[in-house]
Each structure stands twice: as structure tokens, then as C-alpha cells.
Design a protein around this motif. Structure first.
Motif, PDB file in Angstrom:
ATOM      1  N   SER A  63     -19.224  28.099 -28.716  1.00  0.00           N
ATOM      2  CA  SER A  63     -18.627  28.753 -27.565  1.00  0.00           C
ATOM      3  C   SER A  63     -17.280  28.142 -27.231  1.00  0.00           C
ATOM      4  CB  SER A  63     -19.575  28.654 -26.357  1.00  0.00           C
ATOM      5  OG  SER A  63     -19.006  29.287 -25.230  1.00  0.00           O
ATOM      6  N   LEU A  64     -17.205  26.810 -27.232  1.00  0.00           N
ATOM      7  CA  LEU A  64     -15.960  26.137 -26.876  1.00  0.00           C
ATOM      8  C   LEU A  64     -14.848  26.483 -27.856  1.00  0.00           C
ATOM      9  CD1 LEU A  64     -14.408  24.121 -25.137  1.00  0.00           C
ATOM     10  CD2 LEU A  64     -15.290  22.290 -26.604  1.00  0.00           C
ATOM     11  N   ASN A  67     -13.745  30.144 -27.687  1.00  0.00           N
ATOM     12  CA  ASN A  67     -13.044  30.433 -26.437  1.00  0.00           C
ATOM     13  C   ASN A  67     -11.642  29.831 -26.417  1.00  0.00           C
ATOM     14  OD1 ASN A  67     -15.116  31.928 -25.255  1.00  0.00           O
ATOM     15  ND2 ASN A  67     -16.135  30.111 -24.482  1.00  0.00           N
ATOM     16  N   VAL A  68     -11.494  28.624 -26.980  1.00  0.00           N
ATOM     17  CA  VAL A  68     -10.153  28.036 -27.086  1.00  0.00           C
ATOM     18  C   VAL A  68      -9.271  28.910 -27.971  1.00  0.00           C
ATOM     19  CG1 VAL A  68      -8.856  26.071 -28.013  1.00  0.00           C
ATOM     20  CG2 VAL A  68     -10.898  25.672 -26.619  1.00  0.00           C
ATOM     21  N   LEU A  71      -7.698  31.604 -26.063  1.00  0.00           N
ATOM     22  CA  LEU A  71      -6.694  31.231 -25.059  1.00  0.00           C
ATOM     23  C   LEU A  71      -5.277  31.626 -25.468  1.00  0.00           C
ATOM     24  CD1 LEU A  71      -7.857  27.664 -23.954  1.00  0.00           C
ATOM     25  CD2 LEU A  71      -7.924  29.764 -22.605  1.00  0.00           C
ATOM     26  N   GLN A  88     -11.262  28.158 -11.574  1.00  0.00           N
ATOM     27  CA  GLN A  88     -11.777  27.213 -12.563  1.00  0.00           C
ATOM     28  C   GLN A  88     -12.403  25.997 -11.884  1.00  0.00           C
ATOM     29  OE1 GLN A  88     -11.624  28.701 -15.587  1.00  0.00           O
ATOM     30  NE2 GLN A  88     -10.547  30.205 -14.315  1.00  0.00           N
ATOM     31  N   GLY A 182     -11.006  33.967 -21.829  1.00  0.00           N
ATOM     32  CA  GLY A 182     -11.059  32.771 -22.657  1.00  0.00           C
ATOM     33  C   GLY A 182     -10.935  31.505 -21.826  1.00  0.00           C
ATOM     34  N   THR A 186     -13.951  28.895 -21.416  1.00  0.00           N
ATOM     35  CA  THR A 186     -13.731  27.519 -21.866  1.00  0.00           C
ATOM     36  C   THR A 186     -14.114  26.530 -20.776  1.00  0.00           C
ATOM     37  OG1 THR A 186     -11.939  28.191 -23.348  1.00  0.00           O
ATOM     38  CG2 THR A 186     -12.002  25.876 -22.698  1.00  0.00           C
ATOM     39  N   THR A 187     -13.681  26.811 -19.553  1.00  0.00           N
ATOM     40  CA  THR A 187     -14.028  25.951 -18.424  1.00  0.00           C
ATOM     41  C   THR A 187     -15.539  25.880 -18.243  1.00  0.00           C
ATOM     42  OG1 THR A 187     -11.962  26.524 -17.286  1.00  0.00           O
ATOM     43  CG2 THR A 187     -13.720  25.572 -15.947  1.00  0.00           C
ATOM     44  N   THR A 189     -17.869  26.409 -20.484  1.00  0.00           N
ATOM     45  CA  THR A 189     -18.498  25.711 -21.606  1.00  0.00           C
ATOM     46  C   THR A 189     -18.398  24.201 -21.430  1.00  0.00           C
ATOM     47  OG1 THR A 189     -17.920  27.535 -23.092  1.00  0.00           O
ATOM     48  CG2 THR A 189     -18.528  25.458 -24.111  1.00  0.00           C
TER      49      THR A 189
END
Length: 258
Positions: A63-64, A67-68, A71, A88, A182, A186-187, A189
């Protein structure tokens, strides 16, 4: 679920891990087509076969990283982060406080909560219409949406609601919306990873398995991007959300034994 139980689960056989890899490939494909759905679909399918805490731990790395990747473009990220910064902060606070109060996702209650979350998300996806929020309300509504998203993340391991609904209400361009999702994902995750670590729910074996699951997730994303060029996205979205609704209903009925 204790750390000992999570370590014991990580020793499952090849057939189980082949199923897990297939789930991440499918979830990555969905994300490649519509820009979201990897944690939602992963948690939904994996929680049918394993404890929700183990499923949440497995999705952290795939996931991380995905998602990055989402971005980009980096040139516009700073401006978007300033606009969504309070949201966030709310996500982080909601996730950590929720995990501290309720513990890592585990047991029948977590499965029922996840099932209900999936049904609500799918219903909104099939029937809902984007809201429109005036810019003057973003300062207080953003942190609130973040707090609620964080709380739901702590309970279910899924972080799409109400974050995606809120982001779609801001009338962002298509590229801005993909990037904003994204950022939010990311936040969430990172916050979920911290929460699981604080609850002793992220063992070294599961961290290694999560790293391995990055391969099928990225392969699925690449496949999804290829499919997106050939399949009408509205058709795919309808099948996706309908499937989530059925799966969520199954999880609720199974735990409640109705």
C-alpha cells in the motif's frame, strides 16, 4: 491478536501464500484501473481467511509503495500538501488514538465493522453523487474528515471513507484528485503501520511477507493500467463496487450468523 499469534500465522503453507499473492495481484489491478481499492479489496478478501490484524500488517508495504507512486507529479505535491495538511494531521491523530483506544483490528467485531464499511463504500460508489464543499469550510471539515477516516482505519484497516468522499467534494481536477488520494492513502498507511507497531501487531515475519507482496501488487497495477486503456472505467467500477457490497454483506452475515 497477539504478536505470538501473528508469528504463528506467518508460518502458513505455500497454498495460503499463493492465495495472498493472488489477492494482491487482483487488488493492484483494481488500483491500476480506478486509482484506489488496493487496501480495501485486500482487507476484504484476506479477512475472510485470516485475522484482520494480519491482513492489515501484510498490506502496509504494498500500500505504501503504490501510494507513493501515485503522489506524482512531484512539482504540484507541495501546494496540494499545504491545502490538505490539516486533513492529514487528522488522519494520523484519528488512527493512533483509535488504535490506542480499540487495539489493532481483530475478532468478530473488526470483521463486522469492515463488512459494514465495505457496504457503505460500495453503496456510495454505485449510487452516490459527488458533494460540493465551499472552500471556506475546508479548514474545519478537512481535519474532521481526517479524524473519522483515521478512526475507521484503526478499526477496519481500510482508509477510503470518508476520505475519498471528502476529496471528491473539493472539485479537484482528475490529476489532482488522483494525487490527493495518493497523499491521503500514504498518510493512512504510515499511521496504520505505526499503530500496528505500537500494538505489537507487526512481527518481523509479516514485515518480510509484506515486502514480498509488493511484487504481485506492482504487477497487478501494471496490468490494471493496461486494462484501463481497453475497458470502459464506468463498467469496471460498477462490477467492482457491486462485488464489494456482496463481500461486505457476506462478512457481516457470517459473523452475526444470520
Amino acid at each position: 491478536m497477539s504478536n505470538t499469534e501473528l508469528v504463528a500465522f506467518s508460518g502458513q503453507g505455500i497454498a495460503v501464500w499463493a492465495f495472498v499473492a493472488a489477492v494482491f495481484t487482483l487488488a493492484g489491478t483494481v488500483k491500476g484501473v480506478i486509482g484506489l481499492g488496493l487496501p480495501t479489496l485486500s482487507m476484504a478478501l484476506l479477512a475472510v481467511w485470516m485475522p484482520p490484524a494480519a491482513a492489515a500488517a501484510l498490506l502496509i508495504v504494498p500500500s505504501l509503495v503504490t501510494n507513493v507512486w501515485q503522489l506524482q507529479p512531484w512539482a504540484t505535491l507541495r501546494r496540494l500538501t499545504r491545502r490538505l495538511g490539516l486533513m492529514q494531521a487528522g488522519i494520523v491523530a484519528g488512527t493512533l488514538v483509535g488504535a490506542w483506544c480499540l487495539g489493532a483490528p481483530a475478532g468478530a467485531e473488526a470483521s463486522v465493522a469492515l463488512g459494514v464499511c465495505l457496504i457503505c463504500y460500495a453503496t456510495w460508489g454505485l449510487l452516490g453523487r459527488p458533494l460540493k464543499i465551499p472552500a471556506s469550510h475546508e479548514r474545519w471539515l478537512g481535519p474532521l474528515a481526517g479524524l473519522v477516516t483515521g478512526g475507521i482505519t484503526a478499526v477496519t484497516g481500510v482508509f477510503v471513507l470518508p476520505a475519498v468522499v471528502y476529496l471528491q467534494s473539493l472539485e479537484l481536477s482528475r490529476d489532482e484528485l488522483i494525487q490527493a488520494m495518493g497523499l491521503s492513502f500514504t498518510t493512512s498507511t504510515v499511521a496504520l503501520g505505526l499503530a500496528l507497531a505500537g500494538q505489537d501487531s507487526y512481527s518481523t515475519p509479516l514485515l518480510g511477507a509484506s515486502l514480498v507482496m509488493l511484487v504481485p501488487a506492482i504487477a497487478g497495477m501494471a496490468l490494471g493500467q493496461w486494462v484501463r486503456m481497453r475497458l470502459p472505467v464506468p463498467v469496471f467500477r460498477h462490477f467492482f463496487f457491486a462485488g464489494l457490497a456482496l463481500l461486505g454483506a457476506y462478512m457481516v452475515l457470517r459473523e452475526l450468523r444470520l
